[in-house]
Design a protein around this motif. Structure first.
Motif, PDB file in Angstrom:
ATOM      1  N   ILE A   1       1.011  -1.066  -0.052  1.00  0.00           N
ATOM      2  CA  ILE A   1      -0.066   0.097  -0.027  1.00  0.00           C
ATOM      3  C   ILE A   1       0.741   1.367   0.080  1.00  0.00           C
ATOM      4  CG2 ILE A   1      -1.988  -1.239   1.211  1.00  0.00           C
ATOM      5  CD1 ILE A   1      -0.823   0.606   3.724  1.00  0.00           C
ATOM      6  N   ARG A   2       0.083   2.446  -0.260  1.00  0.00           N
ATOM      7  CA  ARG A   2       1.064   3.645  -0.204  1.00  0.00           C
ATOM      8  C   ARG A   2       0.764   4.348   1.078  1.00  0.00           C
ATOM      9  NH1 ARG A   2       3.088   6.192  -4.291  1.00  0.00           N
ATOM     10  NH2 ARG A   2       1.796   4.908  -5.758  1.00  0.00           N
ATOM     11  N   GLY A   3       1.595   3.919   2.138  1.00  0.00           N
ATOM     12  CA  GLY A   3       1.217   4.416   3.384  1.00  0.00           C
ATOM     13  C   GLY A   3       2.040   5.635   3.807  1.00  0.00           C
ATOM     14  N   LYS A   4       1.668   6.312   4.896  1.00  0.00           N
ATOM     15  CA  LYS A   4       2.271   7.506   5.446  1.00  0.00           C
ATOM     16  C   LYS A   4       3.854   7.181   5.923  1.00  0.00           C
ATOM     17  CE  LYS A   4       1.668  11.371   8.140  1.00  0.00           C
ATOM     18  NZ  LYS A   4       1.037  11.774   9.450  1.00  0.00           N
ATOM     19  N   ARG A   5       3.662   6.014   6.816  1.00  0.00           N
ATOM     20  CA  ARG A   5       4.916   5.662   7.524  1.00  0.00           C
ATOM     21  C   ARG A   5       5.367   4.274   6.929  1.00  0.00           C
ATOM     22  NH1 ARG A   5       3.936   4.028  12.884  1.00  0.00           N
ATOM     23  NH2 ARG A   5       1.857   3.670  12.361  1.00  0.00           N
ATOM     24  N   TYR A   6       4.645   3.574   6.296  1.00  0.00           N
ATOM     25  CA  TYR A   6       5.064   2.316   5.629  1.00  0.00           C
ATOM     26  C   TYR A   6       4.149   2.055   4.552  1.00  0.00           C
ATOM     27  CZ  TYR A   6       1.020   0.552   8.485  1.00  0.00           C
ATOM     28  OH  TYR A   6      -0.053   0.417   9.076  1.00  0.00           O
ATOM     29  N   GLY A   7       4.721   0.909   3.728  1.00  0.00           N
ATOM     30  CA  GLY A   7       4.109   0.269   2.443  1.00  0.00           C
ATOM     31  C   GLY A   7       4.983   0.254   1.264  1.00  0.00           C
ATOM     32  N   ILE A   8       4.770  -0.575   0.563  1.00  0.00           N
ATOM     33  CA  ILE A   8       5.664  -0.603  -0.975  1.00  0.00           C
ATOM     34  C   ILE A   8       4.543  -0.719  -1.887  1.00  0.00           C
ATOM     35  CG2 ILE A   8       7.198  -1.734  -2.474  1.00  0.00           C
ATOM     36  CD1 ILE A   8       8.764  -2.524   0.046  1.00  0.00           C
ATOM     37  N   PRO A   9       3.984   0.148  -2.517  1.00  0.00           N
ATOM     38  CA  PRO A   9       2.683   0.265  -3.365  1.00  0.00           C
ATOM     39  C   PRO A   9       2.423  -0.744  -4.207  1.00  0.00           C
ATOM     40  CG  PRO A   9       3.675   2.494  -3.063  1.00  0.00           C
ATOM     41  CD  PRO A   9       4.826   1.762  -2.426  1.00  0.00           C
ATOM     42  N   ASP A  10       3.967  -0.819  -5.057  1.00  0.00           N
ATOM     43  CA  ASP A  10       3.809  -1.985  -6.114  1.00  0.00           C
ATOM     44  C   ASP A  10       4.520  -3.283  -5.805  1.00  0.00           C
ATOM     45  OD1 ASP A  10       6.456  -0.606  -5.643  1.00  0.00           O
ATOM     46  OD2 ASP A  10       6.934  -0.227  -7.759  1.00  0.00           O
ATOM     47  N   ALA A  11       4.610  -3.630  -4.445  1.00  0.00           N
ATOM     48  CA  ALA A  11       4.931  -5.232  -4.123  1.00  0.00           C
ATOM     49  C   ALA A  11       3.678  -6.058  -4.519  1.00  0.00           C
ATOM     50  CB  ALA A  11       5.261  -4.817  -2.810  1.00  0.00           C
ATOM     51  N   PRO A  12       4.301  -7.251  -4.908  1.00  0.00           N
ATOM     52  CA  PRO A  12       2.987  -8.132  -5.063  1.00  0.00           C
ATOM     53  C   PRO A  12       2.229  -8.479  -3.868  1.00  0.00           C
ATOM     54  CG  PRO A  12       5.123  -8.875  -5.833  1.00  0.00           C
ATOM     55  CD  PRO A  12       5.456  -7.536  -4.948  1.00  0.00           C
ATOM     56  N   ARG A  13       1.024  -8.724  -4.133  1.00  0.00           N
ATOM     57  CA  ARG A  13      -0.091  -8.839  -3.005  1.00  0.00           C
ATOM     58  C   ARG A  13       0.175 -10.616  -2.362  1.00  0.00           C
ATOM     59  NH1 ARG A  13      -3.255  -4.389  -3.230  1.00  0.00           N
ATOM     60  NH2 ARG A  13      -3.359  -4.313  -5.372  1.00  0.00           N
TER      61      ARG A  13
END
Ligand SMILES: [Zn+2]
Length: 291
Positions: free
Chosen positions: A147-159
């Motif tokens: 996800i595109r989070g404020k503190r974390y996340g890799i938006p284009d990582a596979p689900r």
């Protein structure tokens, strides 16, 4: 479909004291009491989970960690002191995670395979952590929210569970795509704050995509005493009071009920079993890690 069940074993008051008061305290008895509650609940329905343990909780309550392992659950590592990985240097991360792994392995007598970063803090900027985890003998990591989070996340990582080019498996946390947005679901506050029908909807979407949902909970979410009742010995700053108020929502009895509904409705397994199950059909995929 078998989903992944995980517990991040940390003490709410220890983390809050460090983050908001800059004061180191020992983990409170709440972490032991609520982890025991989870062990009882899981035993009652015959489910096994992965417990990602913070090493300083393991130091304070080694018998509890032995009890988790003796009950047939998987014991993984959740860092030493809940320090965010992207705030650490590579050498400090390496020495602290190596020490955490060694100490937890010495307590249980079993090799640790899995790692979950404090607050999902393996972001693209901290992707170097993967090579360190691999070097130290971890088999998989479960720290990424696609996800595109404020503190974390890799938006284009596979689900879905995937294998990184260095051979380590990544087991992402549950998320769904809705109206073009990636939304975190079925874990921590995303499980606690939202009505159960929303979680059921999200789980259905994930099942339709043929992938398991990785659910996570914390022992403190099952505590009956409100967070504000804890004696920190100093006046609390306003932002900690606000944090406590937010964290008190849907805790305790209500969350116990939600967990029982979740366990009655779905089949769960420890994360290492998901990795074993999917390992044969995974291809290497790490393009999303390049900046
Ligand atoms: Zn945590």
């Amino acid at each position: 479909m078998i989903h992944g069940l995980s517990v991040d074993v940390e003490d709410y008051h220890q983390i809050v004291s460090k983050n908001y008061l800059d004061k180191d305290i020992a983990p409170s008895a709440e972490v032991e009491r609520n982890t025991l509650y989870l062990l009882e609940t899981f035993a009652h329905v015959g489910v096994k989970a992965t417990f990602f343990v913070l090493a300083n909780v393991a130091r304070a309550y080694p018998a509890l960690i032995r009890q988790i392992a003796a009950a047939g659950h998987e014991v993984g590592v959740h860092g030493y002191e809940h320090t965010l990985i992207y705030t650490m240097s590579r050498s400090i991360f390496k020495s602290s995670i190596a020490r955490a792994k060694e100490e937890i392995e010495a307590i249980t007598g079993c090799a640790v395979q899995g790692h979950r970063a404090p607050a999902f803090s393996i972001t693209k900027d901290a992707a170097w952590a993967y090579d360190i985890l691999k070097e130290l003998g971890f088999v998989y990591d479960s720290s990424v929210y696609p996800i595109r989070g404020k503190r974390y996340g890799i938006p284009d990582a596979p689900r879905h569970i995937h294998r990184l080019t260095n051979g380590l498996y990544e087991v992402p946390l549950a998320s769904i795509k809705l109206l073009g947005f990636s939304i975190p679901v079925a874990g921590g506050g995303y499980l606690r704050y939202f009505p159960f029908f929303w979680t059921v909807y999200a789980m259905k979407r994930i099942e339709h995509e043929g992938r398991p949902a990785v659910v996570f909970i914390h022992p403190y979410e099952f505590e009956e005493t409100p967070p504000s009742a804890f004696p920190y010995g100093v006046p609390l700053p306003l932002r900690l009071k606000l944090h406590n108020t937010l964290q008190a929502f849907n805790r305790g009895k209500r969350h116990r009920g939600k967990l029982r509904s979740l366990l009655a409705r779905y089949r769960f397994a420890p994360i290492r079993e998901l990795v074993q199950h999917y390992a044969h059909c995974l291809t290497e995929k790490a393009d999303f890690l390049s900046p």
